[in-house]
Design an enzyme around this catalytic site. Structure first.
Site, PDB file in Angstrom:
ATOM      1  N   HIS A  68       0.863  -1.182   0.000  1.00  9.36           N
ATOM      2  CA  HIS A  68       0.000   0.000   0.000  1.00  9.36           C
ATOM      3  C   HIS A  68       0.902   1.236   0.000  1.00  9.36           C
ATOM      4  O   HIS A  68       2.134   1.108  -0.047  1.00  9.36           O
ATOM      5  CB  HIS A  68      -0.954  -0.029   1.201  1.00  9.36           C
ATOM      6  N   GLU A  69       0.292   2.405   0.078  1.00 10.06           N
ATOM      7  CA  GLU A  69       1.059   3.659  -0.026  1.00 10.06           C
ATOM      8  C   GLU A  69       2.152   3.779   1.040  1.00 10.06           C
ATOM      9  O   GLU A  69       3.159   4.439   0.817  1.00 10.06           O
ATOM     10  CB  GLU A  69       0.114   4.856   0.057  1.00 10.06           C
ATOM     11  N   GLY A  70       1.922   3.175   2.211  1.00 10.01           N
ATOM     12  CA  GLY A  70       2.955   3.212   3.260  1.00 10.01           C
ATOM     13  C   GLY A  70       4.235   2.550   2.780  1.00 10.01           C
ATOM     14  O   GLY A  70       5.342   3.077   2.951  1.00 10.01           O
ATOM     15  N   HIS A  71       4.089   1.384   2.148  1.00 16.13           N
ATOM     16  CA  HIS A  71       5.261   0.692   1.605  1.00 16.13           C
ATOM     17  C   HIS A  71       5.894   1.520   0.481  1.00 16.13           C
ATOM     18  O   HIS A  71       7.119   1.651   0.397  1.00 16.13           O
ATOM     19  CB  HIS A  71       4.863  -0.663   1.013  1.00 16.13           C
ATOM     20  N   GLN A 202       7.469   4.321  10.545  1.00 17.44           N
ATOM     21  CA  GLN A 202       7.174   4.757  11.914  1.00 17.44           C
ATOM     22  C   GLN A 202       5.921   4.063  12.464  1.00 17.44           C
ATOM     23  O   GLN A 202       5.754   3.904  13.665  1.00 17.44           O
ATOM     24  CB  GLN A 202       6.989   6.277  11.909  1.00 17.44           C
ATOM     25  N   LYS A 203       5.041   3.649  11.564  1.00 19.07           N
ATOM     26  CA  LYS A 203       3.811   2.950  11.942  1.00 19.07           C
ATOM     27  C   LYS A 203       4.065   1.848  12.968  1.00 19.07           C
ATOM     28  O   LYS A 203       3.305   1.650  13.899  1.00 19.07           O
ATOM     29  CB  LYS A 203       3.181   2.377  10.671  1.00 19.07           C
ATOM     30  N   ASP A 204       5.165   1.105  12.735  1.00 21.56           N
ATOM     31  CA  ASP A 204       5.516   0.015  13.648  1.00 21.56           C
ATOM     32  C   ASP A 204       6.670   0.493  14.525  1.00 21.56           C
ATOM     33  O   ASP A 204       7.818   0.085  14.348  1.00 21.56           O
ATOM     34  CB  ASP A 204       5.886  -1.223  12.836  1.00 21.56           C
ATOM     35  N   GLN A 207       9.028  -1.913  16.273  1.00 25.46           N
ATOM     36  CA  GLN A 207       9.909  -2.578  15.311  1.00 25.46           C
ATOM     37  C   GLN A 207      11.133  -1.710  15.023  1.00 25.46           C
ATOM     38  O   GLN A 207      12.253  -2.203  14.939  1.00 25.46           O
ATOM     39  CB  GLN A 207       9.129  -2.852  14.026  1.00 25.46           C
TER      40      GLN A 207
HETATM   41  P1  AMP Z   1       4.809  -5.035   6.506  1.00 24.87           P
HETATM   42  O1  AMP Z   1       4.645  -5.414   5.086  1.00 24.87           O
HETATM   43  O2  AMP Z   1       3.522  -4.797   7.229  1.00 24.87           O
HETATM   44  O3  AMP Z   1       5.759  -5.944   7.251  1.00 24.87           O
HETATM   45  O4  AMP Z   1       5.509  -3.613   6.504  1.00 24.87           O
HETATM   46  C1  AMP Z   1       6.714  -3.398   5.819  1.00 24.87           C
HETATM   47  C2  AMP Z   1       7.228  -2.035   6.178  1.00 24.87           C
HETATM   48  O5  AMP Z   1       6.281  -1.052   5.819  1.00 24.87           O
HETATM   49  C3  AMP Z   1       7.502  -1.861   7.678  1.00 24.87           C
HETATM   50  O6  AMP Z   1       8.698  -1.127   7.851  1.00 24.87           O
HETATM   51  C4  AMP Z   1       6.305  -1.080   8.132  1.00 24.87           C
HETATM   52  O7  AMP Z   1       6.565  -0.290   9.278  1.00 24.87           O
HETATM   53  C5  AMP Z   1       6.070  -0.204   6.917  1.00 24.87           C
HETATM   54  N1  AMP Z   1       4.704   0.308   6.925  1.00 24.87           N
HETATM   55  C6  AMP Z   1       3.556  -0.401   7.063  1.00 24.87           C
HETATM   56  N2  AMP Z   1       2.493   0.420   7.095  1.00 24.87           N
HETATM   57  C7  AMP Z   1       2.971   1.682   6.993  1.00 24.87           C
HETATM   58  C8  AMP Z   1       2.371   2.978   6.974  1.00 24.87           C
HETATM   59  N3  AMP Z   1       1.062   3.137   7.087  1.00 24.87           N
HETATM   60  N4  AMP Z   1       3.180   4.054   6.845  1.00 24.87           N
HETATM   61  C9  AMP Z   1       4.518   3.897   6.748  1.00 24.87           C
HETATM   62  N5  AMP Z   1       5.144   2.704   6.761  1.00 24.87           N
HETATM   63  C10 AMP Z   1       4.390   1.609   6.879  1.00 24.87           C
END
Ligand code: AMP
Length: 370
Positions: A68-71, A202-204, A207
């Site tokens: 998603h946009e966060g990634h 920063q969301k996590d 982590q």
């Molecule tokens: P995940 O695929 O959930 O393991 O996340 C992979 C990376 O994307 C991790 O570093 C998360 O912290 C980051 N991430 C997930 N959601 C967001 C978000 N909403 N905004 C920014 N980074 C994110």
């Protein structure tokens, strides 16, 4: 398991192997991107070696897919600062507890690669970037766990990285194997890709603290870069698991960010550093939403449980009674959205018929100069 040959996003498997002229032809005929798909550790090492010799920097963005946009924001940041970006897509079973949602975790490879292809074109058009997406590393579990997958149980034996005590509080208290799995897979990815920089959201927040501590204490030669949380317009933090929510719970899930913002206002505007006042504001906001939901009919409401709302030291993540103004604090929380009661005919319950969903979010309370 058969290993897939190195291929490129945008080329279809049928085109790659059906043509007598081989994969290169497929690259010419299908909306091609220069993004390699690497499945094996050895392929990554082979790709990485010349860039090392040529002093080309690599930024790694670890993900579990369902992008998603966060990634995508992490990838944009990595492309600004590095000659090459490697995105890993791997749903790491070791970070799912027994009984968690490993089996139903969204896997959206086609949509993910399409999003990466679009983003790579955007990066190519924007002259402000140093690099583009050079490779996607999408390994299998046997590739990532060469001695065999050690299992998901708390007492599983295997080669694990554990970072205590920061991994034991907050998320770690509710999910005892989670950060062991995260730290272990991130260490593997760092050793495989050997990036100059690695990007996290920063969301996590926990982590980021665990990984920074791991990189510092185990002398990993990579810089940890943390990028801001990306949110939906109404404030919900983007997350791959949001697809489980469905319409009814999606709205009520905003209780978490509303509560954290109420606590932030108490700190910023209310001139208080006291835990009871800051967290009191958060709990009051949550209880108000929950009270309103309880007043609705089971066919309309969505209920949740508060796992924790925390005010913690930004380095140790230990709970604090007052905010140290020279450091600020981490305000974080987790809610468990319960499955909806009395689902209605045709109601959007979310992916996998709306199982319980854990929502996490956080706000950094900044230091205040005296
Ligand atoms: P995940 O695929 O959930 O393991 O996340 C992979 C990376 O994307 C991790 O570093 C998360 O912290 C980051 N991430 C997930 N959601 C967001 C978000 N909403 N905004 C920014 N980074 C994110």
């Amino acid at each position: 398991m058969q290993r897939l040959a190195s291929s490129r996003i945008g080329s279809r498997a049928t085109h790659q192997f059906a043509s007598t002229r081989g994969p290169r032809t497929a690259r010419e005929t299908v909306a091609a991107t220069p993004i390699r798909v690497l499945r094996a550790v050895e392929e990554v090492r082979r790709w990485r070696r010349p860039h090392m010799m040529n002093h080309r920097s690599v930024g790694l963005v670890p993900t579990m897919g369902a992008l998603h946009e966060g990634h995508l924001a992490l990838i944009r940041a990595a492309a600004r600062e590095n000659h090459h970006v490697v995105v890993s897509i791997y749903v790491n079973p070791a970070q799912f507890g027994v009984g968690e949602d490993l089996a139903s975790y969204p896997v959206t490879w086609d949509a993910d690669t399409a999003a990466l292809a679009r983003l790579d074109r955007e990066l190519a058009d924007d002259g402000g970037n140093l690099g583009r997406i050079s490779a996607v590393f999408a390994p299998t579990t046997p590739e990532m766990y060469p001695s065999g997958f050690p299992g998901q149980a708390v007492d599983s034996k295997g080669s694990f990285v554990t970072i205590t005590p920061v991994a034991e509080v907050l998320e770690g208290a509710s999910r005892p194997t989670f950060f062991r799995g995260v730290a272990t897979v991130c260490m593997k990815l760092l050793n495989i890709v050997q990036p100059e920089r690695v990007y996290f959201g920063q969301k996590d927040v926990q982590q980021t603290v665990v990984i920074r501590r791991m990189v510092q204490d185990l002398m990993v030669p990579a810089q940890v870069v943390v990028c801001p949380t990306r949110r939906e317009q109404d404030g919900l933090a983007m997350a791959s698991r949001n697809v489980y929510l469905g319409t009814r719970r999606r709205q009520v899930g905003l209780a978490l960010i509303s509560a954290l913002r109420a606590a932030e206002n108490a700190y910023r505007g209310g001139e208080t550093t006291r835990r009871v006042a800051i967290l009191g504001a958060a709990h009051a906001a949550c209880e108000a939403v929950l009270g309103a939901q309880r007043g609705l009919k089971p066919s309309e409401r969505a209920l949740f449980e508060i796992d924790y709302i925390s005010l913690a030291d930004p380095d140790s993540l230990q709970e604090v009674d007052t905010v140290d103004l020279s450091k600020g604090a981490v305000l974080s929380g987790a809610l468990k959205m319960l499955p909806v009661e009395d689902p209605q005919e045709g109601e959007d319950l979310g992916h996998s018929d709306g199982p319980p969903v854990r929502l996490i979010d956080n706000i950094m309370l900044p230091p205040k100069s005296s």
